[in-house]
Design a protein around this motif. Sequence first.
Motif, mmCIF file in Angstrom:
data_model
loop_
_atom_site.group_PDB
_atom_site.id
_atom_site.type_symbol
_atom_site.label_atom_id
_atom_site.label_comp_id
_atom_site.label_asym_id
_atom_site.label_seq_id
_atom_site.Cartn_x
_atom_site.Cartn_y
_atom_site.Cartn_z
ATOM 1 N N VAL A 1 0.877 -1.166 0.000
ATOM 2 C CA VAL A 1 0.000 0.000 0.000
ATOM 3 C C VAL A 1 0.918 1.220 0.000
ATOM 4 O O VAL A 1 1.678 1.439 0.946
ATOM 5 C CB VAL A 1 -0.927 0.037 1.229
ATOM 6 C CG1 VAL A 1 -1.754 1.319 1.231
ATOM 7 C CG2 VAL A 1 -1.844 -1.184 1.237
ATOM 8 N N LEU A 2 0.875 1.971 -1.070
ATOM 9 C CA LEU A 2 1.765 3.113 -1.266
ATOM 10 C C LEU A 2 1.040 4.401 -0.898
ATOM 11 O O LEU A 2 -0.033 4.689 -1.422
ATOM 12 C CB LEU A 2 2.228 3.165 -2.719
ATOM 13 C CG LEU A 2 2.823 1.857 -3.265
ATOM 14 C CD1 LEU A 2 3.095 1.982 -4.752
ATOM 15 C CD2 LEU A 2 4.081 1.480 -2.507
ATOM 16 N N ALA A 3 1.639 5.161 0.004
ATOM 17 C CA ALA A 3 1.004 6.385 0.500
ATOM 18 C C ALA A 3 1.920 7.589 0.322
ATOM 19 O O ALA A 3 3.119 7.512 0.588
ATOM 20 C CB ALA A 3 0.633 6.232 1.977
ATOM 21 N N ALA A 4 1.353 8.672 -0.148
ATOM 22 C CA ALA A 4 2.036 9.959 -0.288
ATOM 23 C C ALA A 4 0.984 10.958 -0.755
ATOM 24 O O ALA A 4 -0.189 10.595 -0.978
ATOM 25 C CB ALA A 4 3.202 9.878 -1.275
ATOM 26 N N ARG A 5 1.370 12.196 -0.946
ATOM 27 C CA ARG A 5 0.383 13.217 -1.356
ATOM 28 C C ARG A 5 0.147 13.219 -2.864
ATOM 29 O O ARG A 5 -0.952 13.493 -3.311
ATOM 30 C CB ARG A 5 0.851 14.593 -0.898
ATOM 31 C CG ARG A 5 0.779 14.810 0.612
ATOM 32 C CD ARG A 5 1.336 16.167 0.995
ATOM 33 N NE ARG A 5 2.742 16.288 0.622
ATOM 34 C CZ ARG A 5 3.449 17.412 0.707
ATOM 35 N NH1 ARG A 5 2.870 18.524 1.125
ATOM 36 N NH2 ARG A 5 4.723 17.439 0.366
ATOM 37 N N ARG A 6 1.178 12.873 -3.655
ATOM 38 C CA ARG A 6 1.085 13.012 -5.107
ATOM 39 C C ARG A 6 0.545 11.730 -5.753
ATOM 40 O O ARG A 6 1.269 10.750 -5.899
ATOM 41 C CB ARG A 6 2.448 13.382 -5.684
ATOM 42 C CG ARG A 6 2.947 14.737 -5.205
ATOM 43 C CD ARG A 6 4.350 15.033 -5.690
ATOM 44 N NE ARG A 6 5.341 14.148 -5.090
ATOM 45 C CZ ARG A 6 6.653 14.238 -5.339
ATOM 46 N NH1 ARG A 6 7.107 15.154 -6.189
ATOM 47 N NH2 ARG A 6 7.493 13.415 -4.752
ATOM 48 N N LYS A 7 -0.705 11.773 -6.136
ATOM 49 C CA LYS A 7 -1.370 10.590 -6.677
ATOM 50 C C LYS A 7 -0.729 10.117 -7.971
ATOM 51 O O LYS A 7 -0.553 8.912 -8.190
ATOM 52 C CB LYS A 7 -2.860 10.900 -6.909
ATOM 53 C CG LYS A 7 -3.662 9.700 -7.383
ATOM 54 C CD LYS A 7 -5.134 10.054 -7.531
ATOM 55 C CE LYS A 7 -5.930 8.852 -8.029
ATOM 56 N NZ LYS A 7 -7.375 9.170 -8.171
ATOM 57 N N GLU B 1 2.723 5.779 -10.792
ATOM 58 C CA GLU B 1 3.939 5.347 -11.486
ATOM 59 C C GLU B 1 4.705 4.327 -10.644
ATOM 60 O O GLU B 1 5.179 3.307 -11.163
ATOM 61 C CB GLU B 1 4.832 6.559 -11.779
ATOM 62 C CG GLU B 1 4.225 7.555 -12.763
ATOM 63 C CD GLU B 1 5.096 8.787 -12.938
ATOM 64 O OE1 GLU B 1 6.252 8.759 -12.437
ATOM 65 O OE2 GLU B 1 4.637 9.761 -13.563
ATOM 66 N N VAL B 2 4.830 4.609 -9.352
ATOM 67 C CA VAL B 2 5.553 3.697 -8.456
ATOM 68 C C VAL B 2 4.797 2.374 -8.335
ATOM 69 O O VAL B 2 5.405 1.300 -8.307
ATOM 70 C CB VAL B 2 5.750 4.343 -7.070
ATOM 71 C CG1 VAL B 2 6.440 3.373 -6.108
ATOM 72 C CG2 VAL B 2 6.564 5.631 -7.185
ATOM 73 N N ALA C 1 5.518 0.254 -11.322
ATOM 74 C CA ALA C 1 6.896 -0.238 -11.262
ATOM 75 C C ALA C 1 7.025 -1.386 -10.261
ATOM 76 O O ALA C 1 7.746 -2.361 -10.510
ATOM 77 C CB ALA C 1 7.836 0.900 -10.889
ATOM 78 N N CYS C 2 6.314 -1.288 -9.142
ATOM 79 C CA CYS C 2 6.344 -2.355 -8.138
ATOM 80 C C CYS C 2 5.729 -3.634 -8.690
ATOM 81 O O CYS C 2 6.255 -4.740 -8.484
ATOM 82 C CB CYS C 2 5.604 -1.915 -6.874
ATOM 83 S SG CYS C 2 6.493 -0.687 -5.898
ATOM 84 N N LEU C 3 4.621 -3.503 -9.397
ATOM 85 C CA LEU C 3 3.976 -4.681 -9.997
ATOM 86 C C LEU C 3 4.889 -5.316 -11.042
ATOM 87 O O LEU C 3 4.970 -6.547 -11.153
ATOM 88 C CB LEU C 3 2.639 -4.280 -10.629
ATOM 89 C CG LEU C 3 1.525 -3.893 -9.646
ATOM 90 C CD1 LEU C 3 0.327 -3.328 -10.406
ATOM 91 C CD2 LEU C 3 1.095 -5.096 -8.804
ATOM 92 N N ASP C 4 5.580 -4.482 -11.797
ATOM 93 C CA ASP C 4 6.487 -4.993 -12.819
ATOM 94 C C ASP C 4 7.692 -5.711 -12.213
ATOM 95 O O ASP C 4 8.328 -6.527 -12.877
ATOM 96 C CB ASP C 4 6.980 -3.851 -13.710
ATOM 97 C CG ASP C 4 5.862 -3.262 -14.561
ATOM 98 O OD1 ASP C 4 4.827 -3.941 -14.728
ATOM 99 O OD2 ASP C 4 6.024 -2.122 -15.037
ATOM 100 N N ASN C 5 8.001 -5.379 -10.957
ATOM 101 C CA ASN C 5 9.192 -5.954 -10.317
ATOM 102 C C ASN C 5 8.874 -7.052 -9.310
ATOM 103 O O ASN C 5 9.732 -7.403 -8.499
ATOM 104 C CB ASN C 5 9.996 -4.839 -9.642
ATOM 105 C CG ASN C 5 10.846 -4.062 -10.614
ATOM 106 O OD1 ASN C 5 11.988 -4.432 -10.892
ATOM 107 N ND2 ASN C 5 10.297 -2.984 -11.156
#
Length: 338
Positions: free
Chosen positions: A81-87, A92-93, A96-100
Motif C-alpha cells: 500500500v503506497l502512501a504519499a500526497r502526489r497521486k 507510477e511507483v 513499477a512495483c507490480l512490474d518488479n
Amino acid sequence: MWYWLEPRTWIQKIMGWGTFVVCLLFFPFAVMINLGLSFFRSIVPSKYRIVKDKVIIVTGASSGIGQCIAMEYAKKGAKLVLAARRKEKLEEVRQACLDNGARDASICPTDVSNPEACENLIKFTVDTYGRLDVLVNNAGSADICAFEEYEDTKKFRKTVEVDFWGNILTTRYALEHLRRTRGQIVVTCSIAAVVPYPKQSFYNASKAALLNFYDTLRVEPIGQSVAITIALPGFIVSELTSNGPKGHIPRWWPMMKTEDCAKKIVDAALANNRWALVPFWYSFNVLFRVFAPELLEVPPRMFLLGKPPNKGVKLMSESVLGKDNSHKAFQSLKAFAE
C-alpha cells in the motif's frame, strides 16, 4: 553547610559513584554480548525475512528512499500500500512495483500531517487486504532555514507535523493490527537525530523525537509483540536533498545512492535489527556526540556557516590576520563547500 555532613548525602554519593564504576567495568562485556546477539540474529532464520504475501504500508512512497524501499519489498513478493500526497507519482511507483514482482499494490493518497488521513490509510489497508504486517514510516519533509529567520510559526510547525506527528499518528492507528500479526514498524529517521546540523533545527528536533519515541516503545508492552527497526541514514542522493539551497550540503561530501540506502534499510528490517546506520561510517557521529560534542560542531560552523568554531579561535584568528582577513578566510571555507 550541614547538608554535606548528613549521612544520607554521603551514602547517596557512594552509591552513585559505585553504580558508575560497576557499569563502566561491565561495559566491555555488554558490548561483546550485544555483538554476539546481533551475529546470532543475522544467522538464525527470522519470520521477518519472509516477505512474500505480507501486507506492507510505505509512506512517502512517491519518490526518494520511500519509493526505493517499496521496490525492494516488491522484489520479494509483498502486497504493498503506497502512501504519499502526489497521486500521479504513486501510480507510477505502483506500476513499477507490480512490474518488479509485487503480488499486489494499491495506492492511498495521504497527507500524514492530517490525523484523519492517517486513520483512513490504515482503514483502507485493512479493508483491502484484511491485515497489516509491516508499517514503513518514511514520509518526511525538511525546511532549510535558520531559526531566527522564521517570520511565523506556520512553516516550521508543518515540518514537525509531517516528520514527527505523521509517524506517531500512523503508528497509533496501526497498532492493534500490527499486534494481531506480531508485525513490524520500520522508521526512516535520520542521522540528524544526533547531529546538530545547522539551518534545519526543526527537522533535527523532529528526528531526535522520533528516535526516542520508538526506542521508548521497545521498553513498553508494544515492544514485546511488534518489532521496531530505526534507520538513521546520512546524506542520500534524493529529491529531499537535491531541493535544498546551494551549499547546504558540501559539494565534496560523499553521498550514497538512494537505491543502496533503501536496500540497507530493508536488509536491516529483515534481520530485525534495532538500528541501521546508513552508510555505516556515519557511526562516528554517535561517538563524537557522546565523547566530544564540541568537536562535532566545528565542521558545520566552518564549512556551512563560514564562522570560527569558537570564541578562542576567533580571537586568535583576528589577532593574527586582522578582523577583515579573518572573516574572509572563514567565508572562503564556506565558498569551497558550495
